[in-house]
Design an enzyme around this catalytic site. Structure first.
Site, PDB file in Angstrom:
ATOM      1  N   ASP A   1      33.800  42.678  33.407  1.00 36.83           N
ATOM      2  CA  ASP A   1      34.418  41.518  34.040  1.00 36.83           C
ATOM      3  C   ASP A   1      35.777  41.899  34.625  1.00 36.83           C
ATOM      4  OD1 ASP A   1      34.464  38.341  34.114  1.00 36.83           O
ATOM      5  OD2 ASP A   1      36.477  39.016  33.547  1.00 36.83           O
TER       6      ASP A   1
ATOM      7  N   TYR B   1      43.406  41.027  38.904  1.00 33.71           N
ATOM      8  CA  TYR B   1      43.688  42.004  37.836  1.00 33.71           C
ATOM      9  C   TYR B   1      44.176  43.336  38.419  1.00 33.71           C
ATOM     10  CZ  TYR B   1      40.803  38.849  34.924  1.00 33.71           C
ATOM     11  OH  TYR B   1      40.257  37.774  34.277  1.00 33.71           O
TER      12      TYR B   1
ATOM     13  N   LYS C   1      36.179  38.104  40.814  1.00 31.34           N
ATOM     14  CA  LYS C   1      36.574  36.707  41.052  1.00 31.34           C
ATOM     15  C   LYS C   1      37.469  36.575  42.272  1.00 31.34           C
ATOM     16  CE  LYS C   1      36.800  36.347  36.011  1.00 31.34           C
ATOM     17  NZ  LYS C   1      37.469  37.567  35.556  1.00 31.34           N
TER      18      LYS C   1
ATOM     19  N   HIS D   1      38.047  31.793  40.759  1.00 33.33           N
ATOM     20  CA  HIS D   1      38.811  32.063  39.532  1.00 33.33           C
ATOM     21  C   HIS D   1      39.397  30.798  38.886  1.00 33.33           C
ATOM     22  CE1 HIS D   1      41.057  35.671  37.616  1.00 33.33           C
ATOM     23  NE2 HIS D   1      40.867  34.731  36.729  1.00 33.33           N
TER      24      HIS D   1
HETATM   25  P1  NAD Z   1      40.499  38.330  24.094  1.00 33.06           P
HETATM   26  O1  NAD Z   1      40.247  37.113  23.277  1.00 33.06           O
HETATM   27  O2  NAD Z   1      39.380  39.197  24.489  1.00 33.06           O
HETATM   28  O3  NAD Z   1      41.608  39.110  23.307  1.00 33.06           O
HETATM   29  C1  NAD Z   1      41.943  40.441  23.567  1.00 33.06           C
HETATM   30  C2  NAD Z   1      42.923  40.872  22.491  1.00 33.06           C
HETATM   31  O4  NAD Z   1      42.338  40.664  21.208  1.00 33.06           O
HETATM   32  C3  NAD Z   1      43.230  42.365  22.561  1.00 33.06           C
HETATM   33  O5  NAD Z   1      44.279  42.612  23.458  1.00 33.06           O
HETATM   34  C4  NAD Z   1      43.611  42.656  21.116  1.00 33.06           C
HETATM   35  O6  NAD Z   1      44.934  42.261  20.874  1.00 33.06           O
HETATM   36  C5  NAD Z   1      42.686  41.724  20.350  1.00 33.06           C
HETATM   37  N1  NAD Z   1      41.439  42.383  19.893  1.00 33.06           N
HETATM   38  C6  NAD Z   1      40.393  42.851  20.638  1.00 33.06           C
HETATM   39  N2  NAD Z   1      39.420  43.332  19.845  1.00 33.06           N
HETATM   40  C7  NAD Z   1      39.858  43.164  18.570  1.00 33.06           C
HETATM   41  C8  NAD Z   1      39.295  43.472  17.304  1.00 33.06           C
HETATM   42  N3  NAD Z   1      38.089  44.021  17.182  1.00 33.06           N
HETATM   43  N4  NAD Z   1      40.027  43.172  16.197  1.00 33.06           N
HETATM   44  C9  NAD Z   1      41.253  42.596  16.292  1.00 33.06           C
HETATM   45  N5  NAD Z   1      41.824  42.272  17.463  1.00 33.06           N
HETATM   46  C10 NAD Z   1      41.135  42.565  18.586  1.00 33.06           C
HETATM   47  O7  NAD Z   1      41.347  37.835  25.371  1.00 33.06           O
HETATM   48  P2  NAD Z   1      41.387  38.158  26.927  1.00 33.06           P
HETATM   49  O8  NAD Z   1      41.486  39.605  27.199  1.00 33.06           O
HETATM   50  O9  NAD Z   1      42.397  37.270  27.505  1.00 33.06           O
HETATM   51  O10 NAD Z   1      39.952  37.633  27.426  1.00 33.06           O
HETATM   52  C11 NAD Z   1      38.853  38.491  27.620  1.00 33.06           C
HETATM   53  C12 NAD Z   1      38.566  38.692  29.080  1.00 33.06           C
HETATM   54  O11 NAD Z   1      38.321  37.447  29.723  1.00 33.06           O
HETATM   55  C13 NAD Z   1      39.750  39.267  29.890  1.00 33.06           C
HETATM   56  O12 NAD Z   1      39.972  40.621  29.645  1.00 33.06           O
HETATM   57  C14 NAD Z   1      39.305  38.924  31.277  1.00 33.06           C
HETATM   58  O13 NAD Z   1      38.307  39.829  31.732  1.00 33.06           O
HETATM   59  C15 NAD Z   1      38.741  37.528  31.073  1.00 33.06           C
HETATM   60  N6  NAD Z   1      39.727  36.452  31.329  1.00 33.06           N
HETATM   61  C16 NAD Z   1      39.447  35.548  32.289  1.00 33.06           C
HETATM   62  C17 NAD Z   1      40.329  34.519  32.573  1.00 33.06           C
HETATM   63  C18 NAD Z   1      39.980  33.535  33.631  1.00 33.06           C
HETATM   64  O14 NAD Z   1      40.861  32.785  34.038  1.00 33.06           O
HETATM   65  N7  NAD Z   1      38.765  33.520  34.097  1.00 33.06           N
HETATM   66  C19 NAD Z   1      41.528  34.404  31.858  1.00 33.06           C
HETATM   67  C20 NAD Z   1      41.797  35.326  30.855  1.00 33.06           C
HETATM   68  C21 NAD Z   1      40.882  36.342  30.588  1.00 33.06           C
END
Ligand code: NAD
Length: 277
Positions: free
Chosen positions: A48, A53, A78, A109
């Site tokens: 994704d 990004y 997106k 987005h």
């Molecule tokens: P997420 O909930 O995936 O959290 C990521 C964080 O969780 C990491 O940086 C780390 O600190 C922690 N983490 C990851 N694996 C872990 C584990 N096994 N144990 C403990 N902690 C752990 O949050 P995110 O990155 O914001 O969301 C995932 C994806 O969604 C993004 O990377 C992006 O691709 C997408 N996204 C989209 C939007 C949108 O507006 N459409 C907004 C935010 C994110």
């Protein structure tokens, strides 16, 4: 190269999407390339990204160097909020940066209702999917009202709505609306973005210890057990591996109910009504 047993969800246009993918927000430059390459090696097939990004080039490069065939991969990107008035041009630029002939899923987005361009952008996405350069189209951060507006003006149902979703923000009404219209729900921030105490909550810890799993695996399992698609992000190889090992156990009804009870309607990201990006 590993194979993961990742189930797929069938989209409303007949295509399917792996239920687990890699999120790439905040992964940039060499780091993005390294993490995407490692995830591909570990068996991830769904990635994704987004124009904003600023890592489409690195994501595309890592995938091309992975040795995987294009039809083994599922790539989402997106449309940036600032490009809603010229989605065709923005889509071509994303495809060019990714170095791909098509993407599997292209999303608006954010709805950005304060600018009022989402319906026209959606009409452009309908043309793009018709051209074969993307396989499915959808939206992100759309509330019921924003979805209703698209449906009212175009009649074309998005395949996916990617929304902030985790046990502290469960979006039950929006998910029910999507389920009724066969719109697949994809969770962003599925782990609460590492910003909250979610992974330390007693209900999560108890389930983790009962199944010999980690708190993150329990939370991801809670999502997938409800048919939600998850795209957790990590830059650490051991966590990439951990986050993928969620299809070999099941939470009990009682464990699911206890996690359901954690909802605080606590949004961590932008408000879809006001966020302009
Ligand atoms: P997420 O909930 O995936 O959290 C990521 C964080 O969780 C990491 O940086 C780390 O600190 C922690 N983490 C990851 N694996 C872990 C584990 N096994 N144990 C403990 N902690 C752990 O949050 P995110 O990155 O914001 O969301 C995932 C994806 O969604 C993004 O990377 C992006 O691709 C997408 N996204 C989209 C939007 C949108 O507006 N459409 C907004 C935010 C994110």
């Amino acid at each position: 190269m590993r194979e993961l047993q990742t189930p797929s969800i069938e989209l409303n246009n007949g295509n399917s999407i792996p239920q687990l993918g890699l999120g790439t927000w905040k992964l940039n430059g060499d780091d993005a390339k390294r993490v995407v390459g490692a995830a591909a090696e570990l068996g991830y097939r769904h990635f994704d990204t987004a124009a904003v990004y600023q890592n489409e080039r690195e994501v595309g490069l890592a995938l091309r160097e992975s040795g995987l065939l294009r039809d083994e991969l599922f790539v989402t990107t997106k449309l940036a909020n600032t490009d809603q008035e010229d989605a065709h041009k923005a889509f071509d630029a994303s495809l060019d940066r990714l170095g791909l002939d098509y993407v599997d899923l292209y999303l608006i987005h954010w709805p950005v209702p304060t600018r009022g361009h989402a319906v026209n952008a959606w009409r452009s996405l309908v043309e793009i999917v018709g051209s074969g350069r993307c396989r499915a189209i959808g939206v992100s951060n759309f509330e019921v009202e924003h979805l209703e507006e698209l449906l009212h003006h175009t009649g074309v149902v998005p395949a996916v709505n990617q929304i902030e979703l985790h046990p502290l923000h469960q979006r039950k009404q929006l998910r029910a609306f999507c389920a009724e219209r066969d719109i697949a729900v994809e969770a962003w921030g599925p782990l609460g973005q590492g910003k909250t105490d979610l992974l330390g909550r007693p209900e999560i810890l108890a389930a983790a210890s009962a199944h010999g799993k980690t708190p993150a695996q329990v939370v991801l399992r809670w999502h997938v057990q409800q048919g939600v698609i998850v795209i957790p992000k990590s830059s650490h190889r051991n966590r990439l591996e951990e986050n993928a090992e969620i299809f070999d156990f099941a939470l009990t009804e009682d464990e699911m109910a206890k996690i359901d009870a954690l909802d605080e309607q606590r949004r961590l990201g932008g408000d879809p009504y006001t966020f302009v990006g």
